[in-house]
Each structure stands twice: as C-alpha cells, then as structure tokens.
Design a protein around this motif. Structure first.
Motif, PDB file in Angstrom:
ATOM      1  N   TYR A 366       0.635  -1.312   0.162  1.00  0.00           N
ATOM      2  CA  TYR A 366       0.462   0.069  -0.375  1.00  0.00           C
ATOM      3  C   TYR A 366       0.589   1.017   0.446  1.00  0.00           C
ATOM      4  O   TYR A 366       0.121   2.362   0.027  1.00  0.00           O
ATOM      5  CB  TYR A 366      -1.003  -0.082   1.443  1.00  0.00           C
ATOM      6  CG  TYR A 366      -1.794  -0.929   0.915  1.00  0.00           C
ATOM      7  CD1 TYR A 366      -3.223  -1.106   0.016  1.00  0.00           C
ATOM      8  CD2 TYR A 366      -1.559  -2.381   1.194  1.00  0.00           C
ATOM      9  CE1 TYR A 366      -3.957  -1.805  -0.453  1.00  0.00           C
ATOM     10  CE2 TYR A 366      -3.134  -3.641   0.827  1.00  0.00           C
ATOM     11  CZ  TYR A 366      -4.042  -3.016   0.218  1.00  0.00           C
ATOM     12  OH  TYR A 366      -4.548  -3.804   0.199  1.00  0.00           O
ATOM     13  N   ARG A 369       1.065   2.093  -3.936  1.00  0.00           N
ATOM     14  CA  ARG A 369      -0.131   1.931  -4.374  1.00  0.00           C
ATOM     15  C   ARG A 369      -0.771   3.438  -5.517  1.00  0.00           C
ATOM     16  O   ARG A 369      -0.751   4.191  -4.447  1.00  0.00           O
ATOM     17  CB  ARG A 369      -1.350   1.185  -2.987  1.00  0.00           C
ATOM     18  CG  ARG A 369      -2.381   1.457  -3.660  1.00  0.00           C
ATOM     19  CD  ARG A 369      -2.028   0.308  -4.080  1.00  0.00           C
ATOM     20  NE  ARG A 369      -3.711  -0.603  -3.659  1.00  0.00           N
ATOM     21  CZ  ARG A 369      -3.579  -2.414  -4.490  1.00  0.00           C
ATOM     22  NH1 ARG A 369      -2.932  -2.711  -5.053  1.00  0.00           N
ATOM     23  NH2 ARG A 369      -4.679  -3.003  -3.776  1.00  0.00           N
ATOM     24  N   ARG A 372      -3.406   5.989  -4.805  1.00  0.00           N
ATOM     25  CA  ARG A 372      -3.667   6.775  -3.082  1.00  0.00           C
ATOM     26  C   ARG A 372      -3.730   8.263  -3.323  1.00  0.00           C
ATOM     27  O   ARG A 372      -4.363   8.443  -2.730  1.00  0.00           O
ATOM     28  CB  ARG A 372      -3.447   6.388  -2.123  1.00  0.00           C
ATOM     29  CG  ARG A 372      -1.769   6.269  -2.140  1.00  0.00           C
ATOM     30  CD  ARG A 372      -1.046   5.675  -1.298  1.00  0.00           C
ATOM     31  NE  ARG A 372      -1.382   5.965   0.250  1.00  0.00           N
ATOM     32  CZ  ARG A 372      -1.983   5.116   0.974  1.00  0.00           C
ATOM     33  NH1 ARG A 372      -1.546   3.953   0.859  1.00  0.00           N
ATOM     34  NH2 ARG A 372      -1.911   5.843   1.763  1.00  0.00           N
ATOM     35  N   THR A 377      -8.807   5.969   0.545  1.00  0.00           N
ATOM     36  CA  THR A 377      -9.041   5.313   1.134  1.00  0.00           C
ATOM     37  C   THR A 377     -11.069   4.792   1.555  1.00  0.00           C
ATOM     38  O   THR A 377     -11.459   4.268   1.737  1.00  0.00           O
ATOM     39  CB  THR A 377      -8.698   4.826   2.654  1.00  0.00           C
ATOM     40  OG1 THR A 377      -7.170   3.981   2.576  1.00  0.00           O
ATOM     41  CG2 THR A 377      -9.664   3.761   3.201  1.00  0.00           C
ATOM     42  N   THR A 380     -12.872   4.230  -1.096  1.00  0.00           N
ATOM     43  CA  THR A 380     -11.981   2.547  -1.444  1.00  0.00           C
ATOM     44  C   THR A 380     -14.058   2.256  -1.218  1.00  0.00           C
ATOM     45  O   THR A 380     -13.945   0.507  -1.555  1.00  0.00           O
ATOM     46  CB  THR A 380     -11.589   1.816  -1.024  1.00  0.00           C
ATOM     47  OG1 THR A 380     -11.169   1.998  -0.306  1.00  0.00           O
ATOM     48  CG2 THR A 380     -10.189   2.610  -1.674  1.00  0.00           C
ATOM     49  N   ARG A 399      -7.576   1.297  -7.414  1.00  0.00           N
ATOM     50  CA  ARG A 399      -7.796   0.712  -6.397  1.00  0.00           C
ATOM     51  C   ARG A 399      -8.647  -0.863  -6.616  1.00  0.00           C
ATOM     52  O   ARG A 399      -9.414  -0.571  -7.137  1.00  0.00           O
ATOM     53  CB  ARG A 399      -8.238   1.305  -5.183  1.00  0.00           C
ATOM     54  CG  ARG A 399      -6.691   2.864  -5.242  1.00  0.00           C
ATOM     55  CD  ARG A 399      -6.400   3.497  -4.292  1.00  0.00           C
ATOM     56  NE  ARG A 399      -5.831   2.559  -2.984  1.00  0.00           N
ATOM     57  CZ  ARG A 399      -5.922   4.150  -2.191  1.00  0.00           C
ATOM     58  NH1 ARG A 399      -6.201   4.421  -1.117  1.00  0.00           N
ATOM     59  NH2 ARG A 399      -5.386   2.923  -0.736  1.00  0.00           N
ATOM     60  N   ASP A 402      -9.168  -1.547  -0.564  1.00  0.00           N
ATOM     61  CA  ASP A 402      -7.859  -1.415  -0.312  1.00  0.00           C
ATOM     62  C   ASP A 402      -8.513  -0.844   1.865  1.00  0.00           C
ATOM     63  O   ASP A 402      -7.351  -1.109   2.727  1.00  0.00           O
ATOM     64  CB  ASP A 402      -7.361   0.121  -0.738  1.00  0.00           C
ATOM     65  CG  ASP A 402      -6.561  -0.346  -1.924  1.00  0.00           C
ATOM     66  OD1 ASP A 402      -7.049  -1.662  -2.782  1.00  0.00           O
ATOM     67  OD2 ASP A 402      -6.314   0.791  -2.700  1.00  0.00           O
ATOM     68  N   GLU A 406      -5.657  -1.068   4.419  1.00  0.00           N
ATOM     69  CA  GLU A 406      -5.746   0.099   4.947  1.00  0.00           C
ATOM     70  C   GLU A 406      -5.695   0.238   6.024  1.00  0.00           C
ATOM     71  O   GLU A 406      -5.704   0.868   6.725  1.00  0.00           O
ATOM     72  CB  GLU A 406      -6.054   0.909   3.684  1.00  0.00           C
ATOM     73  CG  GLU A 406      -5.337   1.370   2.535  1.00  0.00           C
ATOM     74  CD  GLU A 406      -4.250   1.902   2.380  1.00  0.00           C
ATOM     75  OE1 GLU A 406      -4.157   3.280   3.958  1.00  0.00           O
ATOM     76  OE2 GLU A 406      -3.784   2.661   1.430  1.00  0.00           O
TER      77      GLU A 406
END
Length: 629
Positions: A366, A369, A372, A377, A380, A399, A402, A406
């Motif tokens: 992550y 990633r 992001r 987050t 997601t 994504r 996550d 996360e």
C-alpha cells in the motif's frame, strides 16, 4: 458518498409504501417453511420447496439481492430457475418486476391460504463431488416490504445418504436424510449456512468456554478431515483468545464451517453464529499452506462481534432489497483485518515473526499504491460494491478493496496510539470491550453504530481528537501508506534483496514472480503480466497488463532468468532486454532499472518500545503449538 435528492427520497418512500401495501394484502403471519433438497448436490442443480401462508390479493415476493457480508448485490438471481407457484394444486401465473428483477408479482385467488413454491438453483461454487455448502440466498424467496427480522421461517435440509451435516441451526429431528430445524427469522436463516459432506467431522472446541464452539469440517477425501495437531491447537487457542480480547459473546453457540477442497472454491464469509470458510484440499496440511491461510478463521470469527453484532448503520438494512452503504467498511472489514491477524499470532496460526513478515508485505504493497494519490481509503469503502472482485489489470491505479489492509494499518495506528497515550496501560482491547462488547453477552442480534459513536467510545478509552485522527487517515490523499503504527510499534519498513519466509511461501505455492517493488511488475509463472505499477520502470517502458514476456536478455523466459536479469542490472547502465508478446505481435522492450531486487521486511528500531511485539503476546495461557514437521 452518493447523495439523494428530495424527489428521489419521495419516490423511494412511495415505492416502499406500495410494496408494503401489496404484500400485507396477501401475506399471513404464520411461519414460512422451506425444505432445501441437496440430495443430488454434486450435479450442481439443487431444489427447494417453500410454503408461504397467504391471504387473497396481490403479493410480491423477492429473492435476496444484497447479500450480507458481500457488501454488494450478488444474490444469484440468474441461477434461480424452475420457479413454479401453486395454490390448491393449480399453477399460478406470475410476472417479474420490470425494474427490480429480484421481485415476483402474483395474485392469490380467493379461498387460498397457502402458497406452494418450487425453485431450482444452479450452483457451481462451494460444491464438489463429496461436499456442499448451502447459503440460503440460493433459494430464498420472502414477502417484499417487510423487515426480514419480522418474518418467521422453519427450515429443513435433505442431504445425500450418509453425509454429515454441520450448522448453527438448531435441529429438532430427522426424517431419513432430512434434518428439520427450529423456526427462526428470515434474517437469521440467511445468516445460517449449512455444510454437508461425505467425509465430515464435527470437533468440539475449548470445552471450558461457554457458549459452546465447534469445528465442522468436510473434505474431498477421508484423510482431509484428519487435521494436524498444530491446527487443532491453534483453533482451540483462538476461541480462548477471542473471549479474552472481546470479553463477550453474541451467539448461542458457534460453528466454524470449513471445506477442504480444490473444487468447491475458496471462501471466507461471516455469520452471527458460524462462518463459511473454504480452502484448498491441502490448505492446512503443511506449514507453508497453513501460514498463508492463517488469518481466515480468526478474521471470520472476529466478524461475529465486528460486522454482525456491531454493524455500521449503512449496512444494517431492514431487508435484502435495500442497497447497502459501505462508507464505514474500514471499520467493519479494516478493524477485523487487524484484529484477525493479531489473533492469528496470539493463537499460534502465525509466529510473531510471520505476523511481522505478513504486515511488512501489506505495508509495502500500500506504500506502492499510486492510486492513493487520487482515491482515498474512504472512497474504496463507499465504492465497495463496484470495486470488489475487479480485474487485476491496473488495479494499483484503480484501487480495490483497500479498506481491508488500509484499515489494518489504521487500527494498528489506533492501537499503538492508545498504548503510547496511556503509557501502555490501555490498548485497543479496552475499546473492543466497550464497543464490541456493548450489552455484554447476548444472543445473535444487530446493534448499529455510526461514526460519532465510534469516536465517542475511543474518547472513553483515552481523550483525543479521534474524529480528526480518523478523518485525516481515511479521507486525505497521500502518496504513502500509514506506517505510523509500525513505527510506534518499534519497527520500520525496509527493503532487502531476499524475500521473507512468508513471501517465499507465497511465491513457491503460486509460482509467480514478485518484481513489484523493483521493476514494477506482477508476473505469472509463464511470463504473463498481471499488473504494471504506475510510475515504475516497467510503466516507463510502456509494458501493459495482459502482455507476455517470452524472453529476457536473449534467453527464453523463466522466473529464475527474470530474477537474474534484475540482479545483473544492479549498478549497470545496461537495461533489461525483454521480448514481449502483445496479442499476436512481438516487440523488443528495454527496461531501465538498476536497483536490484527489493523485498519488504520490518526492521527493529533499537532503543524504542517494542509495542508490536507486545501486541502479539497471548492474553491467555494458550497451548503451545507442537513442533512442526
């Protein structure tokens, strides 16, 4: 999160009112009965018969659309076949709703008090020649517009001769190969899967703990259900550790339902009083496989507290037609991901070192990633129903789910922050006792919560600006993952030129190449590219998912040759030379990467409190895991 206009809200209210009206005209309050016939389960065509008490008039029945735990509309409506409605021996005409394809409209004639329904289900997952897992959405039809917790139903299940049955349902008797169960609500039936298998075993767990716990296991061969002592010790430890961590139970008994099959498919689906767990036939038969499946049972077990009992208000819907709202899935799934992995380490499914190696891989994934930078987050979680199960191509940019991992990093941050602020006198355990143990011991029920209650309870543990703390971590765009919990825990994320034992097991079993943190590629064993990391050397070379590396540095592709090429390029100005197949075309592509192999691990920071080590220490006198063979 999507917003709805006043007009939309009014339309929704009118539709609900219409469904309630049409249902109550024809639906009577006596229990529905349903008999699921799995006697020919291996043929993958299952059958069910329902009787529904009715009154004359219009009736709308609906199938399950939004499946709890899936967080999306995965009800298998296209596999619901052979539907016939009968009253007094006569078939009744029906019509599917033009908009809600899960709803069936029919008119109950005068003088009719019972509607008979036959349905067939095409079932191609969670079934093999020797076992089957019944999730009730395969068959279930119920009156629309009525909260499912208010509809009574009495189930029965018929299985092949000689097959065992495992479930949290309460049996009332048997009739040949049919087991009858006590009445319950539609809500609880949908939440109570049934495992059946030729090679079946029920194993009582932790006999000193009340309520009672069981492992119900079915496999494709008789030796499959003879589980290793290490596994049985760990699952018994898990029952003790969960009781200590959460200081409560919200079920009357609990059944771990486990399939060991290369044909029935993998699964991990939570329920109030049981969990539907599926791994390969040898999933727990050796150390490497068992290590990679270590978090499955602790995760799904934890969901009995976090997700089933305490549930975000947007997911605590009155029925299975109401859309679920997933904005708090970073709590539902994310905190469960953290707690499940911690319990795996405390119970012995993982060693503390393996826990840290797994966490290092999560943190590095992550932290690399790129998606992001545009999607936070929380989004997601909000978009969970469209992100779950997506294609791996460019998934690092799009994504996916996550909020799981996360969330794990976030709740590790919360745990270590509480420990630091209270000088190690409190931890996330204190929050769990208040939040997940609310109401102390109960039977299965749903207690919804919102963000404000979450913050309020954290402040009861230790005063802090938790609202800002959480908002910052779930809504802020950042190029890097939240590594604060790892750092507070006395470790730091580093990269070395050798994979950890945890990652070696992954690569060995799956036969893949992990060049993600170096070149920026996920490669299958045959050279097929499953994903390309945005902003990496592979991205700059214009490689794409779906292409196939057929040669590297003048040699036919192999995983060893590809790794050797990365090593040889370190400190050199010579690029890695690839021959790549794209559809029916072949191209030479050079990759300018010169930093060698990179694999993540956690390195101890000397002179700092080792909170991460403290977190994985058992809370109970767990039984030691036998020496592994």
């Amino acid at each position: 999160m999507p917003r709805f206009s006043v007009a939309h809200m009014r339309c929704a209210l009118l539709l609900n009112a219409f469904l309630l009206t049409t249902t109550f005209v024809a639906f009577a309050a006596a229990p529905i009965t349903i008999t699921a016939d799995l006697s020919e389960a291996p043929r993958k065509l299952w059958h069910a018969d329902l009787t529904i008490p009715v009154q004359p008039g219009a009736l709308t029945l609906t199938a399950v659309k939004w499946v709890p735990g899936n967080h999306r509309p995965t009800g298998p409506i296209s596999d619901l076949t052979g539907i016939v409605f009968r009253a007094n021996g006569q078939a009744l005409p029906w019509r599917r709703d033009d908009v809600d394809l899960y709803a069936f409209h029919l008119t109950i004639p005068q003088g009719v008090s019972t509607l008979e329904v036959h349905v067939d289900a095409i079932v191609t997952a969670r079934v093999s020649d020797k076992l089957a897992m019944l999730e009730w959405e395969k068959f279930l039809l119920y009156p629309a517009g009525i909260p499912v917790r208010e509809i009574q139903i009495q189930p029965s299940v018929k299985v092949p001769a000689g097959w065992g049955v495992g479930t949290a349902l309460s049996p009332t008797g048997t009739d040949g190969n049919t087991t009858h169960f006590a009445p319950l609500t539609v809500e609880m039936l949908e939440d109570s899967p049934v495992l059946t298998g030729k090679y079946f075993k029920e194993i009582p767990l932790a006999p000193d703990i009340t309520p009672k716990h069981f492992l119900d296991v079915a496999g494709d061969a008789p030796e499959d259900v003879d589980l290793r002592p290490q596994f049985l010790t760990a699952i018994n430890n898990l029952v003790h550790e969960a009781a200590a961590m959460y200081s409560s139970h919200h079920y009357n008994s609990y059944h771990f339902l486990l399939t060991l099959s290369d044909y029935a498919g993998g699964e991990g689906l939570e329920h109030h009083q049981s969990s539907d767990n599926g791994v390969g036939e040898k999933g727990y038969a050796d150390d490497e496989h068992a290590m990679l499946e270590a978090d499955l049972l602790p995760h799904e077990f934890t969901h009995s507290w976090n997700g089933k009992y305490r549930r975000p208000e947007g997911l605590a819907t009155p029925d299975y037609a109401t859309p679920m709202q997933g904005k708090l899935l970073w709590v539902y799934e994310g905190m469960t991901q953290y707690l499940g992995n911690v319990l795996a380490a405390r119970s012995g499914f993982l060693t503390p070192e393996q826990y840290r190696e797994s966490l290092a891989l999560v943190a590095a994934t992550y932290d690399n990633r790129p998606g992001r930078t545009w999607r936070n987050t929380e989004d997601t979680a909000v978009a969970a129903s469209i992100l779950r199960g997506g294609n791996p191509a460019w998934s690092n940019w799009r994504r996916g789910q996550d909020y799981y991992d996360e969330g794990e990093l976030l709740w590790l941050d919360v745990d270590t922050t509480i420990r630091q602020m209270t000088h190690d006198k409190k931890s996330l355990h204190d929050f769990c006792v208040l939040f997940l143990g609310k109401g102390s011991n109960t039977g299965p029920m749903v207690v919804p919560y919102d963000f404000d209650e979450l913050v309020k309870t954290l402040n009861e543990v230790v005063p802090n600006d938790w609202a800002s703390f959480l908002h910052e971590r779930i809504t802020t765009l950042s190029p890097h993952a939240n590594l604060a919990g790892i750092e507070h825990g006395g470790y730091k994320l580093v990269y070395t030129d050798k994979p950890t034992s945890y990652e070696r097991a992954q690569l060995s079993i799956r036969g893949n190449v992990d060049a993600w943190f170096s070149v920026g590629l996920h490669l299958r064993h045959d050279g097929t590219i499953s994903d390309v990391r945005v902003y990496s050397a592979a991205d700059e070379a214009k490689l794409a998912p779906g292409e196939k590396v057929i040669a590297v540095n003048g040699r036919i592709f192999s995983t060893d040759d590809f790794r050797d090429a990365i090593k040889q390029a370190k400190g050199s100005s010579e690029p890695i030379h690839l021959i790549v197949q794209s559809d029916t075309y072949i191209y030479p592509i050079d990759v300018n990467y010169h930093d060698g192999e990179k694999y993540p691990e956690l390195q101890r920071v000397e002179g700092t409190p080792a909170l991460l080590d403290d977190i994985t220490k058992p809370m109970t006198a767990v039984q030691p895991i036998a020496a592994k063979k």
